[in-house]
Scaffold this motif. Structure first.
Motif, PDB file in Angstrom:
ATOM      1  N   LEU A   1       0.699  -1.073  -0.199  1.00 39.56           N
ATOM      2  CA  LEU A   1      -0.116  -0.080   0.096  1.00 39.56           C
ATOM      3  C   LEU A   1       0.722   1.211   0.054  1.00 39.56           C
ATOM      4  CD1 LEU A   1      -2.270  -1.151   2.919  1.00 39.56           C
ATOM      5  CD2 LEU A   1      -2.759  -1.436   0.220  1.00 39.56           C
ATOM      6  N   ASN A   2       0.355   2.538  -0.819  1.00 39.69           N
ATOM      7  CA  ASN A   2       1.086   3.316  -0.445  1.00 39.69           C
ATOM      8  C   ASN A   2       0.648   4.548   0.364  1.00 39.69           C
ATOM      9  OD1 ASN A   2      -0.969   4.489  -1.935  1.00 39.69           O
ATOM     10  ND2 ASN A   2      -0.203   5.261  -3.757  1.00 39.69           N
ATOM     11  N   TRP A   3       0.002   4.148   1.338  1.00 40.95           N
ATOM     12  CA  TRP A   3      -0.657   4.847   2.439  1.00 40.95           C
ATOM     13  C   TRP A   3      -0.486   4.165   3.854  1.00 40.95           C
ATOM     14  CZ3 TRP A   3      -4.094   2.103  -0.131  1.00 40.95           C
ATOM     15  CH2 TRP A   3      -4.924   1.178   0.430  1.00 40.95           C
ATOM     16  N   ASP A   4      -0.379   4.917   4.822  1.00 40.87           N
ATOM     17  CA  ASP A   4      -0.361   4.308   6.078  1.00 40.87           C
ATOM     18  C   ASP A   4      -1.474   4.337   6.717  1.00 40.87           C
ATOM     19  OD1 ASP A   4       0.578   3.713   8.616  1.00 40.87           O
ATOM     20  OD2 ASP A   4       1.482   5.648   9.119  1.00 40.87           O
TER      21      ASP A   4
ATOM     22  N   LEU B   1     -10.321   0.836  -4.636  1.00 35.77           N
ATOM     23  CA  LEU B   1      -9.059  -0.066  -4.580  1.00 35.77           C
ATOM     24  C   LEU B   1      -9.246  -1.598  -5.151  1.00 35.77           C
ATOM     25  CD1 LEU B   1      -8.241   0.810  -0.736  1.00 35.77           C
ATOM     26  CD2 LEU B   1      -7.171   1.638  -2.824  1.00 35.77           C
ATOM     27  N   SER B   2     -10.291  -1.982  -5.003  1.00 35.85           N
ATOM     28  CA  SER B   2     -10.703  -3.479  -5.215  1.00 35.85           C
ATOM     29  C   SER B   2     -11.049  -3.652  -6.756  1.00 35.85           C
ATOM     30  CB  SER B   2     -11.664  -4.195  -4.711  1.00 35.85           C
ATOM     31  OG  SER B   2     -12.806  -3.803  -4.922  1.00 35.85           O
ATOM     32  N   ASN B   3     -10.626  -2.430  -7.690  1.00 35.37           N
ATOM     33  CA  ASN B   3     -11.043  -2.456  -8.973  1.00 35.37           C
ATOM     34  C   ASN B   3     -12.531  -3.073  -9.340  1.00 35.37           C
ATOM     35  OD1 ASN B   3     -10.277  -1.456 -11.533  1.00 35.37           O
ATOM     36  ND2 ASN B   3      -9.734  -3.566 -12.188  1.00 35.37           N
TER      37      ASN B   3
ATOM     38  N   SER C   1      -4.143  11.176   0.647  1.00 34.03           N
ATOM     39  CA  SER C   1      -3.571  10.038  -0.105  1.00 34.03           C
ATOM     40  C   SER C   1      -4.358   9.883  -1.502  1.00 34.03           C
ATOM     41  CB  SER C   1      -3.663   8.705   0.793  1.00 34.03           C
ATOM     42  OG  SER C   1      -5.084   8.304   1.239  1.00 34.03           O
ATOM     43  N   ASN C   2      -3.592   9.074  -2.392  1.00 34.77           N
ATOM     44  CA  ASN C   2      -4.279   8.963  -3.719  1.00 34.77           C
ATOM     45  C   ASN C   2      -5.115   7.645  -3.498  1.00 34.77           C
ATOM     46  OD1 ASN C   2      -3.772  10.926  -5.430  1.00 34.77           O
ATOM     47  ND2 ASN C   2      -1.706  10.586  -5.025  1.00 34.77           N
ATOM     48  N   VAL C   3      -6.343   7.385  -4.174  1.00 34.65           N
ATOM     49  CA  VAL C   3      -6.927   6.062  -4.308  1.00 34.65           C
ATOM     50  C   VAL C   3      -7.069   5.642  -5.702  1.00 34.65           C
ATOM     51  CG1 VAL C   3      -9.182   7.560  -3.930  1.00 34.65           C
ATOM     52  CG2 VAL C   3      -8.952   4.914  -3.374  1.00 34.65           C
ATOM     53  N   CYS C   4      -6.676   4.568  -5.825  1.00 38.07           N
ATOM     54  CA  CYS C   4      -7.026   3.932  -7.263  1.00 38.07           C
ATOM     55  C   CYS C   4      -7.076   2.486  -7.201  1.00 38.07           C
ATOM     56  CB  CYS C   4      -5.745   4.281  -8.380  1.00 38.07           C
ATOM     57  SG  CYS C   4      -4.194   3.911  -7.622  1.00 38.07           S
ATOM     58  N   PRO C   5      -7.167   1.612  -8.035  1.00 39.71           N
ATOM     59  CA  PRO C   5      -7.247   0.344  -8.191  1.00 39.71           C
ATOM     60  C   PRO C   5      -5.807  -0.115  -7.638  1.00 39.71           C
ATOM     61  CG  PRO C   5      -8.664   0.633 -10.033  1.00 39.71           C
ATOM     62  CD  PRO C   5      -7.643   2.240  -9.526  1.00 39.71           C
ATOM     63  N   LEU C   6      -5.647  -1.119  -6.955  1.00 36.35           N
ATOM     64  CA  LEU C   6      -4.432  -1.152  -6.445  1.00 36.35           C
ATOM     65  C   LEU C   6      -3.358  -1.886  -7.593  1.00 36.35           C
ATOM     66  CD1 LEU C   6      -5.440  -2.799  -3.006  1.00 36.35           C
ATOM     67  CD2 LEU C   6      -3.893  -1.120  -3.101  1.00 36.35           C
ATOM     68  N   PRO C   7      -1.928  -1.713  -7.549  1.00 38.59           N
ATOM     69  CA  PRO C   7      -1.521  -1.987  -8.714  1.00 38.59           C
ATOM     70  C   PRO C   7      -1.125  -3.683  -8.685  1.00 38.59           C
ATOM     71  CG  PRO C   7      -0.456  -0.145  -7.928  1.00 38.59           C
ATOM     72  CD  PRO C   7      -1.640  -0.294  -6.933  1.00 38.59           C
ATOM     73  N   LYS C   8      -0.854  -3.881  -7.218  1.00 39.91           N
ATOM     74  CA  LYS C   8      -0.536  -5.358  -7.205  1.00 39.91           C
ATOM     75  C   LYS C   8      -2.019  -6.311  -7.645  1.00 39.91           C
ATOM     76  CE  LYS C   8       1.140  -9.010  -4.212  1.00 39.91           C
ATOM     77  NZ  LYS C   8       1.281  -9.350  -2.710  1.00 39.91           N
ATOM     78  N   LEU C   9      -2.994  -5.898  -7.353  1.00 39.45           N
ATOM     79  CA  LEU C   9      -4.090  -6.735  -7.534  1.00 39.45           C
ATOM     80  C   LEU C   9      -4.319  -6.452  -9.181  1.00 39.45           C
ATOM     81  CD1 LEU C   9      -6.720  -7.858  -6.274  1.00 39.45           C
ATOM     82  CD2 LEU C   9      -7.907  -5.507  -6.436  1.00 39.45           C
ATOM     83  N   LEU C  10      -4.064  -5.501  -9.902  1.00 42.84           N
ATOM     84  CA  LEU C  10      -4.131  -5.500 -11.302  1.00 42.84           C
ATOM     85  C   LEU C  10      -3.145  -6.571 -11.722  1.00 42.84           C
ATOM     86  CD1 LEU C  10      -4.506  -1.564 -11.768  1.00 42.84           C
ATOM     87  CD2 LEU C  10      -6.453  -3.348 -11.862  1.00 42.84           C
ATOM     88  N   ASN C  11      -1.895  -6.436 -11.371  1.00 41.95           N
ATOM     89  CA  ASN C  11      -1.072  -7.452 -11.931  1.00 41.95           C
ATOM     90  C   ASN C  11      -1.238  -9.110 -11.765  1.00 41.95           C
ATOM     91  OD1 ASN C  11       0.981  -5.455 -12.624  1.00 41.95           O
ATOM     92  ND2 ASN C  11       2.041  -5.553 -10.742  1.00 41.95           N
TER      93      ASN C  11
ATOM     94  N   SER D   1      -6.814   7.592 -10.624  1.00 46.85           N
ATOM     95  CA  SER D   1      -6.432   7.744  -9.304  1.00 46.85           C
ATOM     96  C   SER D   1      -6.989   9.290  -8.761  1.00 46.85           C
ATOM     97  CB  SER D   1      -5.011   8.058  -9.536  1.00 46.85           C
ATOM     98  OG  SER D   1      -4.375   8.362  -8.206  1.00 46.85           O
ATOM     99  N   VAL D   2      -7.468   9.274  -7.866  1.00 42.56           N
ATOM    100  CA  VAL D   2      -8.021  10.815  -7.254  1.00 42.56           C
ATOM    101  C   VAL D   2      -7.531  10.884  -5.941  1.00 42.56           C
ATOM    102  CG1 VAL D   2     -10.311   9.553  -6.689  1.00 42.56           C
ATOM    103  CG2 VAL D   2     -10.187  11.980  -7.083  1.00 42.56           C
ATOM    104  N   THR D   3      -7.418  11.988  -5.223  1.00 42.58           N
ATOM    105  CA  THR D   3      -7.073  12.094  -3.794  1.00 42.58           C
ATOM    106  C   THR D   3      -8.449  11.791  -3.123  1.00 42.58           C
ATOM    107  OG1 THR D   3      -7.344  14.530  -3.515  1.00 42.58           O
ATOM    108  CG2 THR D   3      -5.274  13.758  -4.278  1.00 42.58           C
ATOM    109  N   VAL D   4      -8.374  11.443  -1.904  1.00 47.32           N
ATOM    110  CA  VAL D   4      -9.379  11.313  -0.847  1.00 47.32           C
ATOM    111  C   VAL D   4     -10.328  12.362  -0.968  1.00 47.32           C
ATOM    112  CG1 VAL D   4     -10.255  10.602   1.421  1.00 47.32           C
ATOM    113  CG2 VAL D   4      -8.458   9.178   0.288  1.00 47.32           C
ATOM    114  N   LYS D   5      -9.713  13.525  -0.753  1.00 51.34           N
ATOM    115  CA  LYS D   5     -10.169  14.778  -0.413  1.00 51.34           C
ATOM    116  C   LYS D   5     -11.165  15.164  -1.792  1.00 51.34           C
ATOM    117  CE  LYS D   5      -9.684  19.805  -0.334  1.00 51.34           C
ATOM    118  NZ  LYS D   5      -9.304  20.673  -0.580  1.00 51.34           N
ATOM    119  N   ASP D   6     -10.265  15.022  -2.944  1.00 46.20           N
ATOM    120  CA  ASP D   6     -11.307  15.345  -4.147  1.00 46.20           C
ATOM    121  C   ASP D   6     -12.177  14.402  -4.200  1.00 46.20           C
ATOM    122  OD1 ASP D   6      -9.626  17.317  -4.687  1.00 46.20           O
ATOM    123  OD2 ASP D   6      -8.294  16.453  -6.058  1.00 46.20           O
ATOM    124  N   TYR D   7     -12.117  13.092  -3.923  1.00 50.63           N
ATOM    125  CA  TYR D   7     -13.275  12.191  -4.329  1.00 50.63           C
ATOM    126  C   TYR D   7     -14.400  12.532  -3.392  1.00 50.63           C
ATOM    127  CZ  TYR D   7     -16.396   8.235  -4.748  1.00 50.63           C
ATOM    128  OH  TYR D   7     -17.526   7.784  -4.999  1.00 50.63           O
ATOM    129  N   VAL D   8     -14.100  13.020  -2.065  1.00 52.37           N
ATOM    130  CA  VAL D   8     -15.258  13.407  -1.131  1.00 52.37           C
ATOM    131  C   VAL D   8     -15.913  14.681  -1.761  1.00 52.37           C
ATOM    132  CG1 VAL D   8     -15.507  14.237   1.293  1.00 52.37           C
ATOM    133  CG2 VAL D   8     -13.941  12.500   0.994  1.00 52.37           C
TER     134      VAL D   8
END
Ligand SMILES: O=C(O)CCC(=O)C(=O)O
Ligand SMILES: [Fe+2]
Length: 344
Positions: A189-192, A267-269, A301-311, A321-328
């Motif tokens: 994950l790219n966020w904490d 995240l789960s695409n 943080s940015n939210v987008c379908p998880l790259p590992k899941l896509l792989n 990809s969109v920041t959480v704030k923008d999505y809200v």
């Protein structure tokens, strides 16, 4: 500096007529402003039910993943939240909503604010009002609690703070569990997960003189990653299942309802549906309460379908990809169109 969710809401103020609830104590009939179209059928299927998952079950990871994929919701037992804390939370919520209207109005949500007493934030998107009053808390409840009970707010604040702490632990555990079911670990994950946005929403559905004509909370999806709901012993929550229709989520004493929100859906695409749900109201003598804990990602943080899941799956991303704030913000302006506006 981290952007708070309140800052995101400040950019989209709401008109007072969509904040001030009806004085339900004096409502003897359902006024026209609150009568929903006859075409809205409030009935639901009682034969089907969402899964009940024991968090102590050795298969809990697999079971939660499966429940998220098939239903987008489940109930949990053995979740580690003490029963007396759930009871205390419910009685504090009841104490709050039982206050005289003019007292509750002292904690009214301001037009450009996210917290306090008022109608559901989704109200402006519907032609009729809902049979509902809410109270939203982000962070410390103390300012609003002082307005409600100038000399007697310690107990309310204590219960809220203990509830928030316990819920955060459970939400983090559930998030790891759900991501593990997709073979995703914290390192992917790219966020904490340590600094999520969270909100507590107390909901009150006063008993209604004509429950077949009024709507408690209109159909919506939650903006969160996931939502953990404590509902009182009176039923009202329904979720929409594609191909089936509305299904009741009947209260189980001590269990909590968990549902997938938009962020986890992204995240789960789109593997996990952000489940559409609503609350219907009850006849005289049945004042239903619920407490929703919304758990999200850090707002920057940015939210987008998880790259590992896509792989792993070989799928192409369905969302940009969109920041959480923008999505809200997108969600607060566009409501049910929000996901389609970030779809690729
Ligand atoms: O009261 C309920 O059962 C549902 C509440 C809900 O959906 C919400 O607060 O977002
Ligand atoms: Fe909801």
């Amino acid at each position: 500096m981290t952007t708070t969710l309140s800052e995101a809401y400040r950019e989209h103020p709401i008109h007072l007529r969509h904040i001030i609830p009806l004085d339900f104590n004096s409502a003897r009939i359902v006024p026209d402003s609150h009568v929903w179209p006859k075409s809205d059928d409030f009935s639901s299927d009682h034969r089907l039910s969402i899964p009940v998952i024991d968090l102590k079950d050795p298969n809990a990871v697999k079971l939660t993943g499966h429940a998220c994929e098939t239903w987008g919701a489940f109930q949990v037992i053995n979740h580690g939240i003490p029963l007396n804390l759930l009871e205390d939370m419910e009685s504090e919520a009841r104490r709050l909503f039982s206050l005289p209207t003019q007292q509750k109005m002292k904690a009214l949500r301001e037009p450009a604010s996210a917290t306090g007493y008022g109608l559901a934030r989704i109200s402006p998107f519907f032609p009729k009002y809902m049979w509902h009053e809410g109270f939203t808390i982000m962070g410390s409840p103390v300012v609003h609690a002082r307005a409600l009970w100038p000399n007697d707010n310690a107990r309310f604040c204590d219960v809220i703070e203990r509830y928030q702490k316990k819920m955060e632990v459970l939400a983090e555990q559930l998030t790891h569990q759900i991501l593990n079911s997709l073979d995703i670990s914290q390192e992917d994950l790219n966020w904490d997960l340590g600094s999520p946005y969270t909100a507590l929403q107390l909901n009150s559905y006063p008993s209604c003189p004509d429950p077949n004509r009024a709507m408690g909370l209109a159909p919506h999806t939650d903006t969160s990653l996931l939502t953990i709901l404590h509902q009182s012993a009176i039923s009202g929550l329904q979720i929409f299942q594609e191909g089936v229709g509305w299904v009741s989520v009947l209260p189980i004493a001590g269990a909590l309802v968990v549902n997938v929100g938009d962020l986890l859906h992204i995240l789960s695409n789109a593997r996990f549906p952000s489940v559409l749900h609503r609350a219907v109201v009850n006849p005289d003598g049945c004042h239903r309460l619920s407490v929703a804990y919304f758990y999200g990602l850090p707002t920057d943080s940015n939210v987008c379908p998880l790259p590992k899941l896509l792989n792993i799956s070989g799928q192409t991303p369905r969302y940009r990809s969109v920041t959480v704030k923008d999505y809200v913000l997108i969600k607060s302006k566009n409501f049910e169109e929000a996901l389609s506006l970030i779809r690729i």
